[in-house]
Design a protein around this motif. Structure first.
Motif, short mmCIF file in Angstrom:
data_model
loop_
_atom_site.label_atom_id
_atom_site.label_comp_id
_atom_site.label_asym_id
_atom_site.label_seq_id
_atom_site.Cartn_x
_atom_site.Cartn_y
_atom_site.Cartn_z
N PHE A 135 0.82 -1.38 -0.24
CA PHE A 135 -0.13 -0.06 -0.03
C PHE A 135 0.92 1.37 0.05
CE2 PHE A 135 -3.11 3.11 1.89
CZ PHE A 135 -4.29 2.78 0.96
N THR A 136 1.86 1.24 0.72
CA THR A 136 3.02 2.36 0.75
C THR A 136 3.51 2.57 -0.72
OG1 THR A 136 3.49 2.08 2.99
CG2 THR A 136 5.28 3.02 1.48
N LEU A 137 3.80 1.39 -1.42
CA LEU A 137 4.31 1.45 -2.61
C LEU A 137 3.07 2.23 -3.53
CD1 LEU A 137 6.41 -1.57 -2.78
CD2 LEU A 137 7.20 0.75 -2.65
N ARG A 138 2.01 1.67 -3.47
CA ARG A 138 1.04 2.09 -4.54
C ARG A 138 0.63 3.48 -4.25
NH1 ARG A 138 -1.85 -0.35 -8.63
NH2 ARG A 138 -2.05 -2.68 -8.01
N CYS A 139 0.97 3.99 -2.93
CA CYS A 139 0.82 5.60 -2.94
C CYS A 139 2.05 6.41 -2.94
CB CYS A 139 0.53 5.80 -1.27
SG CYS A 139 -1.04 5.11 -0.90
N GLY A 140 2.91 5.79 -3.78
CA GLY A 140 3.97 6.46 -4.32
C GLY A 140 5.23 6.62 -3.37
N GLY A 141 5.30 5.94 -2.50
CA GLY A 141 6.40 6.05 -1.14
C GLY A 141 7.27 4.70 -1.25
N SER A 142 7.69 4.68 -0.25
CA SER A 142 8.73 3.45 -0.18
C SER A 142 9.19 3.28 1.58
CB SER A 142 9.87 3.36 -1.05
OG SER A 142 10.78 2.44 -0.56
N GLY A 143 9.17 2.03 2.15
CA GLY A 143 9.75 2.08 3.43
C GLY A 143 11.19 1.73 3.34
N GLY A 144 11.71 1.88 2.24
CA GLY A 144 13.16 1.87 1.82
C GLY A 144 13.62 0.20 1.82
N GLY A 145 14.86 0.04 2.13
CA GLY A 145 15.43 -1.22 1.82
C GLY A 145 15.46 -1.62 0.54
N THR A 146 14.90 -2.94 -0.11
CA THR A 146 14.90 -3.46 -1.12
C THR A 146 14.18 -2.76 -2.29
OG1 THR A 146 13.35 -4.94 -0.63
CG2 THR A 146 15.29 -5.76 -0.44
N ASP A 147 13.22 -1.85 -1.85
CA ASP A 147 12.42 -1.04 -2.62
C ASP A 147 13.44 0.02 -3.33
OD1 ASP A 147 10.17 -2.56 -2.03
OD2 ASP A 147 9.91 -1.28 -0.37
N ILE A 148 13.91 0.66 -2.63
CA ILE A 148 15.08 1.75 -3.17
C ILE A 148 16.20 0.89 -3.80
CG2 ILE A 148 16.67 3.34 -2.41
CD1 ILE A 148 14.95 4.13 -0.04
N ILE A 149 16.66 -0.14 -3.34
CA ILE A 149 17.85 -0.93 -4.05
C ILE A 149 17.18 -1.24 -5.64
CG2 ILE A 149 19.21 -2.83 -4.15
CD1 ILE A 149 19.27 -2.82 -1.24
N GLY A 150 15.85 -1.63 -5.70
CA GLY A 150 15.17 -2.02 -6.80
C GLY A 150 15.31 -0.85 -7.80
N VAL A 151 14.91 0.18 -7.35
CA VAL A 151 14.63 1.46 -8.17
C VAL A 151 16.20 1.79 -8.54
CG1 VAL A 151 14.44 3.92 -8.35
CG2 VAL A 151 12.69 2.22 -6.82
N TYR A 152 17.14 1.68 -7.69
CA TYR A 152 18.51 2.13 -8.27
C TYR A 152 18.99 1.20 -9.23
CZ TYR A 152 23.39 3.26 -7.78
OH TYR A 152 24.71 3.68 -8.20
N CYS A 153 19.11 0.00 -9.10
CA CYS A 153 19.27 -1.23 -9.87
C CYS A 153 18.68 -1.12 -11.24
CB CYS A 153 19.26 -2.63 -9.48
SG CYS A 153 20.42 -2.94 -7.99
N SER A 154 17.28 -0.92 -11.30
CA SER A 154 16.85 -0.79 -12.47
C SER A 154 17.18 0.45 -13.41
CB SER A 154 15.29 -0.38 -12.45
OG SER A 154 14.89 0.94 -11.89
N VAL A 155 17.76 1.33 -12.87
CA VAL A 155 18.59 2.50 -13.52
C VAL A 155 19.98 2.27 -13.84
CG1 VAL A 155 19.10 4.86 -13.77
CG2 VAL A 155 17.00 4.02 -12.56
#
Length: 291
Positions: A135-155
């Motif tokens: 739900f956090t991700l759906r709202c355009g945010g992130s709790g950190g951790g692997t989510d931020i790593i995932g965004v960084y790695c995708s770029v």
């Protein structure tokens, strides 16, 4: 109040609500069972366990320092996010991470499990934590951790996906649990993480489909997206109504994680390109989900 301001307020509120559900599942259901999360939160739990067992840190019953560890682990990740993510995502993530760390530190941990059966705790805790994080991700945010790593790695490293990052982190956490604790702790921790992943996957940021409509005068921009992003595209020729100049128009469907990389690829080929994103997309057919 303008619509964009309302959307921002709703987005921040939804992001914090999801974080609260996640923390509640961890502190009230999972930690009292002595289980670990196979995520960055699990790394924070592992740090606390090492401080308790080997450093002799005295922590009052019913409290923990996992929240502080979560915050410290995410500081360098946020520094990475500053380089590749939008300001909206970054600001919302900073607020959510601080809220998560604070709530995790202040929310009392029951001395006895609220749910006696460990398997039931894994199912309920995994579903609640996964829904909250999703739900956090759906709202355009992130709790950190692997989510931020995932965004960084995708770029930066498109072949090194968030799924691979999750496997590495989970392996570290479960290996520690296997050495320090017993086999049951490992098994139930793995089960909780599995239920958590299944729950978050239904609303995961990277699995939200986005259609992109690109207008460019450089045909190389089309080929750059196809070859560098590995997504198919449909192209046609167009003409500017005002300028009368010829343009190339193409559309593609990507995951939300790939939007920043698509922008960079197109802008490198044509800084004057015009891109329209539509997040309300229902895809039927052969769409590759990249975990």
């Amino acid at each position: 109040m303008e619509q964009s301001t309302k959307d921002n307020i709703v987005g921040y509120a939804g992001s914090l609500f999801g974080a609260f559900l996640f923390v509640s599942a961890i502190n009230l259901i999972i930690v009292p069972q002595g289980l670990f999360s196979g995520t960055m939160t699990g790394i924070a739990q592992m740090i606390e366990s090492v401080l308790r067992a080997f450093v002799g840190l005295q922590i009052p019953e019913g409290s923990n320092v996992t929240g502080i560890a979560v915050l410290m682990l995410n500081i360098p990740l946020l520094a990475l996010a500053m380089r590749v993510t939008s300001k909206g995502f970054l600001y919302k993530s900073v607020v959510t991470i601080i809220f998560t760390a604070t709530t995790m530190s202040l929310m009392p941990i029951p001395l006895q499990p609220l749910i006696d059966d460990p398997l039931t705790s894994c199912i309920i805790g995994g579903a609640l934590a996964g829904f909250g994080a999703g739900f956090t991700l759906r709202c355009g945010g992130s709790g950190g951790g692997t989510d931020i790593i995932g965004v960084y790695c995708s770029v930066k490293y498109p072949n090194f996906t968030v799924g691979k990052v999750s496997i590495i982190i989970g392996s570290i956490v479960f290996s520690y649990a296997a050495i320090v604790y017993d086999f049951n702790t490992v098994i139930y921790s793995v089960l909780f993480t599995a239920f958590y992943i299944v729950a978050i996957d239904h609303a995961h940021f990277q699995n939200i489909k986005t259609s992109a409509l690109i207008f460019t005068r450089n045909p190389e921009a089309v080929q750059a997206v196809v070859h560098k992003l590995g997504r198919g595209a449909t192209c046609w020729e167009g003409q500017g109504a005002y300028t009368g100049k010829h343009s190339h128009i193409f559309t593609t469907v990507i995951s939300k994680y790939e939007t920043h990389r698509l922008k960079r690829i197109v802008n490198d080929a044509d800084p004057n390109a015009f891109i329209i994103f539509n997040n309300k997309v229902d895809v039927s057919g052969n769409f590759e989900r990249r975990l």
